[in-house]
Design an enzyme around this catalytic site. Sequence first.
Site, PDB file in Angstrom:
ATOM      1  N   HIS A  80      22.332   3.515  31.665  1.00 14.63           N
ATOM      2  CA  HIS A  80      23.083   4.761  31.509  1.00 14.63           C
ATOM      3  C   HIS A  80      24.303   4.525  30.620  1.00 14.63           C
ATOM      4  CE1 HIS A  80      24.734   8.651  32.561  1.00 14.63           C
ATOM      5  NE2 HIS A  80      25.898   8.057  32.807  1.00 14.63           N
ATOM      6  N   GLY A 123       1.221  23.500   2.970  1.00 18.25           N
ATOM      7  CA  GLY A 123       0.790  22.651   4.080  1.00 18.25           C
ATOM      8  C   GLY A 123       1.938  22.339   5.023  1.00 18.25           C
ATOM      9  N   GLY A 124       1.825  22.837   6.256  1.00 22.02           N
ATOM     10  CA  GLY A 124       2.884  22.616   7.255  1.00 22.02           C
ATOM     11  C   GLY A 124       2.481  21.548   8.253  1.00 22.02           C
ATOM     12  N   GLY A 125       1.964  20.416   7.734  1.00 22.82           N
ATOM     13  CA  GLY A 125       1.591  19.290   8.598  1.00 22.82           C
ATOM     14  C   GLY A 125       2.685  18.244   8.592  1.00 22.82           C
ATOM     15  N   GLY A 153       0.801  -1.231   0.000  1.00 18.94           N
ATOM     16  CA  GLY A 153       0.000   0.000   0.000  1.00 18.94           C
ATOM     17  C   GLY A 153       0.826   1.269   0.000  1.00 18.94           C
ATOM     18  N   LYS A 180      10.977   7.853   5.049  1.00 22.14           N
ATOM     19  CA  LYS A 180      11.957   7.733   6.135  1.00 22.14           C
ATOM     20  C   LYS A 180      13.350   7.405   5.595  1.00 22.14           C
ATOM     21  CE  LYS A 180       8.950   9.039   7.835  1.00 22.14           C
ATOM     22  NZ  LYS A 180       7.486   9.256   7.651  1.00 22.14           N
ATOM     23  N   ARG A 187      -4.808  14.063   3.496  1.00 22.85           N
ATOM     24  CA  ARG A 187      -5.217  12.926   2.672  1.00 22.85           C
ATOM     25  C   ARG A 187      -6.693  12.670   2.901  1.00 22.85           C
ATOM     26  NH1 ARG A 187      -1.235   9.798   0.527  1.00 22.85           N
ATOM     27  NH2 ARG A 187      -2.421   7.880   0.726  1.00 22.85           N
TER      28      ARG A 187
HETATM   29  P1  FAD Z   1      -3.030   2.146   2.191  1.00 19.41           P
HETATM   30  O1  FAD Z   1      -1.649   1.958   2.668  1.00 19.41           O
HETATM   31  O2  FAD Z   1      -3.358   3.396   1.462  1.00 19.41           O
HETATM   32  O3  FAD Z   1      -3.380   0.870   1.314  1.00 19.41           O
HETATM   33  C1  FAD Z   1      -4.589   0.730   0.661  1.00 19.41           C
HETATM   34  C2  FAD Z   1      -4.387  -0.174  -0.529  1.00 19.41           C
HETATM   35  O4  FAD Z   1      -5.657  -0.478  -1.087  1.00 19.41           O
HETATM   36  C3  FAD Z   1      -3.580   0.472  -1.646  1.00 19.41           C
HETATM   37  O5  FAD Z   1      -2.478  -0.342  -1.973  1.00 19.41           O
HETATM   38  C4  FAD Z   1      -4.564   0.576  -2.814  1.00 19.41           C
HETATM   39  O6  FAD Z   1      -3.947   0.371  -4.073  1.00 19.41           O
HETATM   40  C5  FAD Z   1      -5.538  -0.548  -2.497  1.00 19.41           C
HETATM   41  N1  FAD Z   1      -6.874  -0.364  -3.065  1.00 19.41           N
HETATM   42  C6  FAD Z   1      -7.673   0.723  -2.993  1.00 19.41           C
HETATM   43  N2  FAD Z   1      -8.850   0.481  -3.606  1.00 19.41           N
HETATM   44  C7  FAD Z   1      -8.784  -0.781  -4.072  1.00 19.41           C
HETATM   45  C8  FAD Z   1      -9.682  -1.618  -4.803  1.00 19.41           C
HETATM   46  N3  FAD Z   1     -10.894  -1.184  -5.154  1.00 19.41           N
HETATM   47  N4  FAD Z   1      -9.278  -2.860  -5.135  1.00 19.41           N
HETATM   48  C9  FAD Z   1      -8.054  -3.324  -4.776  1.00 19.41           C
HETATM   49  N5  FAD Z   1      -7.178  -2.585  -4.089  1.00 19.41           N
HETATM   50  C10 FAD Z   1      -7.534  -1.335  -3.736  1.00 19.41           C
HETATM   51  N6  FAD Z   1       1.995   6.611   8.720  1.00 19.41           N
HETATM   52  C11 FAD Z   1       2.703   6.259   9.813  1.00 19.41           C
HETATM   53  O7  FAD Z   1       2.147   5.627  10.718  1.00 19.41           O
HETATM   54  N7  FAD Z   1       4.037   6.571   9.930  1.00 19.41           N
HETATM   55  C12 FAD Z   1       4.692   7.260   8.970  1.00 19.41           C
HETATM   56  O8  FAD Z   1       5.877   7.523   9.107  1.00 19.41           O
HETATM   57  C13 FAD Z   1       3.977   7.651   7.820  1.00 19.41           C
HETATM   58  N8  FAD Z   1       4.578   8.337   6.829  1.00 19.41           N
HETATM   59  C14 FAD Z   1       3.882   8.658   5.696  1.00 19.41           C
HETATM   60  C15 FAD Z   1       4.532   9.371   4.708  1.00 19.41           C
HETATM   61  C16 FAD Z   1       3.860   9.720   3.556  1.00 19.41           C
HETATM   62  C17 FAD Z   1       4.584  10.479   2.477  1.00 19.41           C
HETATM   63  C18 FAD Z   1       2.505   9.342   3.387  1.00 19.41           C
HETATM   64  C19 FAD Z   1       1.770   9.674   2.128  1.00 19.41           C
HETATM   65  C20 FAD Z   1       1.841   8.659   4.381  1.00 19.41           C
HETATM   66  C21 FAD Z   1       2.518   8.319   5.556  1.00 19.41           C
HETATM   67  N9  FAD Z   1       1.896   7.633   6.594  1.00 19.41           N
HETATM   68  C22 FAD Z   1       2.602   7.295   7.720  1.00 19.41           C
HETATM   69  C23 FAD Z   1       0.481   7.246   6.527  1.00 19.41           C
HETATM   70  C24 FAD Z   1       0.369   5.770   6.133  1.00 19.41           C
HETATM   71  O9  FAD Z   1       1.000   5.558   4.892  1.00 19.41           O
HETATM   72  C25 FAD Z   1      -1.106   5.366   6.065  1.00 19.41           C
HETATM   73  O10 FAD Z   1      -1.744   5.667   7.282  1.00 19.41           O
HETATM   74  C26 FAD Z   1      -1.230   3.872   5.800  1.00 19.41           C
HETATM   75  O11 FAD Z   1      -0.602   3.502   4.597  1.00 19.41           O
HETATM   76  C27 FAD Z   1      -2.706   3.462   5.742  1.00 19.41           C
HETATM   77  O12 FAD Z   1      -2.782   2.093   5.548  1.00 19.41           O
HETATM   78  P2  FAD Z   1      -4.051   1.420   4.818  1.00 19.41           P
HETATM   79  O13 FAD Z   1      -3.719  -0.025   4.727  1.00 19.41           O
HETATM   80  O14 FAD Z   1      -5.275   1.849   5.502  1.00 19.41           O
HETATM   81  O15 FAD Z   1      -4.093   2.078   3.377  1.00 19.41           O
HETATM   82  P1  NAI Z   2      -1.710  16.937   7.583  1.00 24.29           P
HETATM   83  O1  NAI Z   2      -3.136  16.930   7.916  1.00 24.29           O
HETATM   84  O2  NAI Z   2      -0.731  16.400   8.561  1.00 24.29           O
HETATM   85  O3  NAI Z   2      -1.248  18.420   7.276  1.00 24.29           O
HETATM   86  C1  NAI Z   2      -1.862  19.215   6.305  1.00 24.29           C
HETATM   87  C2  NAI Z   2      -1.522  20.655   6.619  1.00 24.29           C
HETATM   88  O4  NAI Z   2      -1.929  21.445   5.519  1.00 24.29           O
HETATM   89  C3  NAI Z   2      -2.237  21.175   7.848  1.00 24.29           C
HETATM   90  O5  NAI Z   2      -1.292  21.827   8.653  1.00 24.29           O
HETATM   91  C4  NAI Z   2      -3.280  22.131   7.272  1.00 24.29           C
HETATM   92  O6  NAI Z   2      -3.585  23.201   8.156  1.00 24.29           O
HETATM   93  C5  NAI Z   2      -2.574  22.607   6.021  1.00 24.29           C
HETATM   94  N1  NAI Z   2      -3.464  23.075   4.953  1.00 24.29           N
HETATM   95  C6  NAI Z   2      -4.640  22.559   4.556  1.00 24.29           C
HETATM   96  N2  NAI Z   2      -5.125  23.240   3.492  1.00 24.29           N
HETATM   97  C7  NAI Z   2      -4.211  24.214   3.215  1.00 24.29           C
HETATM   98  C8  NAI Z   2      -4.115  25.232   2.232  1.00 24.29           C
HETATM   99  N3  NAI Z   2      -5.051  25.387   1.305  1.00 24.29           N
HETATM  100  N4  NAI Z   2      -3.033  26.050   2.243  1.00 24.29           N
HETATM  101  C9  NAI Z   2      -2.058  25.893   3.189  1.00 24.29           C
HETATM  102  N5  NAI Z   2      -2.100  24.945   4.141  1.00 24.29           N
HETATM  103  C10 NAI Z   2      -3.155  24.107   4.146  1.00 24.29           C
HETATM  104  O7  NAI Z   2      -1.592  16.206   6.165  1.00 24.29           O
HETATM  105  P2  NAI Z   2      -0.348  15.665   5.352  1.00 24.29           P
HETATM  106  O8  NAI Z   2       0.902  16.326   5.796  1.00 24.29           O
HETATM  107  O9  NAI Z   2      -0.735  15.759   3.937  1.00 24.29           O
HETATM  108  O10 NAI Z   2      -0.301  14.145   5.790  1.00 24.29           O
HETATM  109  C11 NAI Z   2      -1.452  13.317   5.642  1.00 24.29           C
HETATM  110  C12 NAI Z   2      -1.524  12.318   6.725  1.00 24.29           C
HETATM  111  O11 NAI Z   2      -0.596  11.267   6.509  1.00 24.29           O
HETATM  112  C13 NAI Z   2      -1.184  12.835   8.108  1.00 24.29           C
HETATM  113  O12 NAI Z   2      -2.269  13.507   8.700  1.00 24.29           O
HETATM  114  C14 NAI Z   2      -0.827  11.581   8.835  1.00 24.29           C
HETATM  115  O13 NAI Z   2      -2.003  10.951   9.258  1.00 24.29           O
HETATM  116  C15 NAI Z   2      -0.152  10.758   7.753  1.00 24.29           C
HETATM  117  N6  NAI Z   2       1.308  10.878   7.846  1.00 24.29           N
HETATM  118  C16 NAI Z   2       1.943  10.404   8.953  1.00 24.29           C
HETATM  119  C17 NAI Z   2       3.297  10.527   9.099  1.00 24.29           C
HETATM  120  C18 NAI Z   2       3.945  10.003  10.333  1.00 24.29           C
HETATM  121  O14 NAI Z   2       3.291   9.271  11.064  1.00 24.29           O
HETATM  122  N7  NAI Z   2       5.202  10.340  10.593  1.00 24.29           N
HETATM  123  C19 NAI Z   2       4.126  11.149   8.072  1.00 24.29           C
HETATM  124  C20 NAI Z   2       3.367  11.605   6.943  1.00 24.29           C
HETATM  125  C21 NAI Z   2       2.023  11.452   6.855  1.00 24.29           C
END
Ligand code: FAD
Ligand code: NAI
Length: 467
Positions: A442, A179-181, A40, A51, A270
């Site tokens: 330690h 977006g500063g998230g 996924g 990472k 997202r």
């Molecule tokens: P997904 O990982 O999105 O998997 C869903 C899968 O379903 C996909 O492979 C998709 O192709 C498939 N699918 C969808 N519809 C269908 C269909 N109709 N038929 C068949 N297959 C289908 N989370 C953390 O905890 N730690 C992190 O460090 C972290 N870093 C991230 C960094 C980035 C850049 C991003 C974008 C996200 C990050 N996340 C992180 C969030 C994390 O990736 C998601 O929370 C996690 O992948 C969700 O898992 P999931 O299994 O629900 O969905």
């Molecule tokens: P996010 O929700 O963390 O941050 C989005 C940011 O964009 C917020 O600060 C929001 O106020 C800002 N924003 C929204 N609309 C805007 C606009 N029009 N102009 C300027 N700023 C705007 O979402 P992000 O960073 O896209 O990550 C999505 C999700 O993926 C996270 O919420 C988290 O659940 C997951 N994730 C987890 C990570 C981890 O666990 N280390 C790393 C990366 C993603």
Amino acid sequence: MSPPRKVAVIGAGPAGYVCAIRLAQLGQDVTVIEKEFLGGTCLNVGCIPSKALIAAGSLRHRIGEAGAMGITVKGLDLDVKKLVAWKEGIVGKLTGGVGGLLKNHGVTTLMGSAKLTGPGQVQVDSKDGSKNLKVDDIVIATGSVPIEIPGFAFDEKEVWSSTGALVPDRIPEHLVVIGGGYIGLELGMMFRKLGSQVTVLEATPGALPGQERDCVKVIERSLKKQKIKLLTETFAKGYTRKGSKSLVEIETKKGKETIECDQILSTVGRRPYSEGLGLESVGLATDKRGFLEVDEQMRTTVPGIYAVGDIAGQPMLAHKGSKEGLVAAGVIAGQPEAYDVRCVPAVIFTAPEMASVGLTEEQCKEKGLAIKTGQFPFAASGRAMSLMETEGFVKVIADAKSDELLGVHMVGPEVTELIAEATLAIEMGATAEDLARTIHAHPTLPEAVMEAAEAVHGMAVHIFQKK
Ligand code: FAD
Ligand code: NAI
């Protein structure tokens, strides 16, 4: 023993594949359907590749800083192609591993797009044609996708989504991040360390909205130190091209402005993904935000259909999805399972890192809870000094009367690892005194967790606490 149930798991991200493996371990007949990539978002275009690049950025930065230790490196070079290939190698190993695990556990994997066509019926469309499955239970684990905002359609050239940013063809000279998230700051800081000038546009008054504010203050200070410009209460309105540059129009409290850059990265959140899934065919509907409502056993409102991971609600984190996957598997196999966790840790791979579990001080106040807090700075940790990473602190929040741990928040070196101890402590109903009385080796960073717990009672040894 009851006969195995036939189960279709839709989506092989960390929620779906973990659920499928656990179902197989519990003796069920499982098919997992994945339309794009095993592992996924998390393994392919999320947690793991981000990472890996962040680790590379940190290494490069640390080499640059090692002068204070008497280590200087001349001619430090970066081969972006090689970096991306290295990262892809890691992704390949892990996704291959998931395929192997599914196979070894006896899970049938179908690569194709799944669609519900009626109760217990799933149609799988692939390039080889369509297949219809008749099953007892369905687990929806279809995840989420990045949100697009008007004026910034992802073309993965001029405007990157997080996916495009993870396969850069170059290190941009000036990267504008919308977006500063989580993603904006993790990837923004990574590109800064690899040499980009970075400007972050954030709609709200501060970075990382919703996160513990004292920790965020440290991150905001660090952004300044790293010369990353954070423009708050700022909205990006659109952009035009001028040669190889993009002119981003922004609106701030002061009015309109234009910023010139050579790359835009839009990371404004997202949204849950269920497009083309045929939910209507079984009478299932998402809520207004696109999530599927579930109960503690991950059951949706339709019998025999479960939902786990990002599609099943916030927080959209891989480990929360995996836990839900395990719960759904247990429930389907007839075990007494429920998603009744006390806390979900959050880790943010900024520089310095940030990690939180349990309630923040603000949330305790909102709930009317009487609390005591203790804080220990990494500046007082010998281990942090030897790592040359003394920014940040650990903060422990406990119930004023019972001393039970309510929340632990940290910013500083390796805190994404340190949070595990605090998570276990809260999950087990430990008190601040339990943490304080536990011997911590330690010299290590976890001593800061112990000292912050001691500080709750005014008893931290390595800082002076006024009575
Ligand atoms: P997904 O990982 O999105 O998997 C869903 C899968 O379903 C996909 O492979 C998709 O192709 C498939 N699918 C969808 N519809 C269908 C269909 N109709 N038929 C068949 N297959 C289908 N989370 C953390 O905890 N730690 C992190 O460090 C972290 N870093 C991230 C960094 C980035 C850049 C991003 C974008 C996200 C990050 N996340 C992180 C969030 C994390 O990736 C998601 O929370 C996690 O992948 C969700 O898992 P999931 O299994 O629900 O969905
Ligand atoms: P996010 O929700 O963390 O941050 C989005 C940011 O964009 C917020 O600060 C929001 O106020 C800002 N924003 C929204 N609309 C805007 C606009 N029009 N102009 C300027 N700023 C705007 O979402 P992000 O960073 O896209 O990550 C999505 C999700 O993926 C996270 O919420 C988290 O659940 C997951 N994730 C987890 C990570 C981890 O666990 N280390 C790393 C990366 C993603």
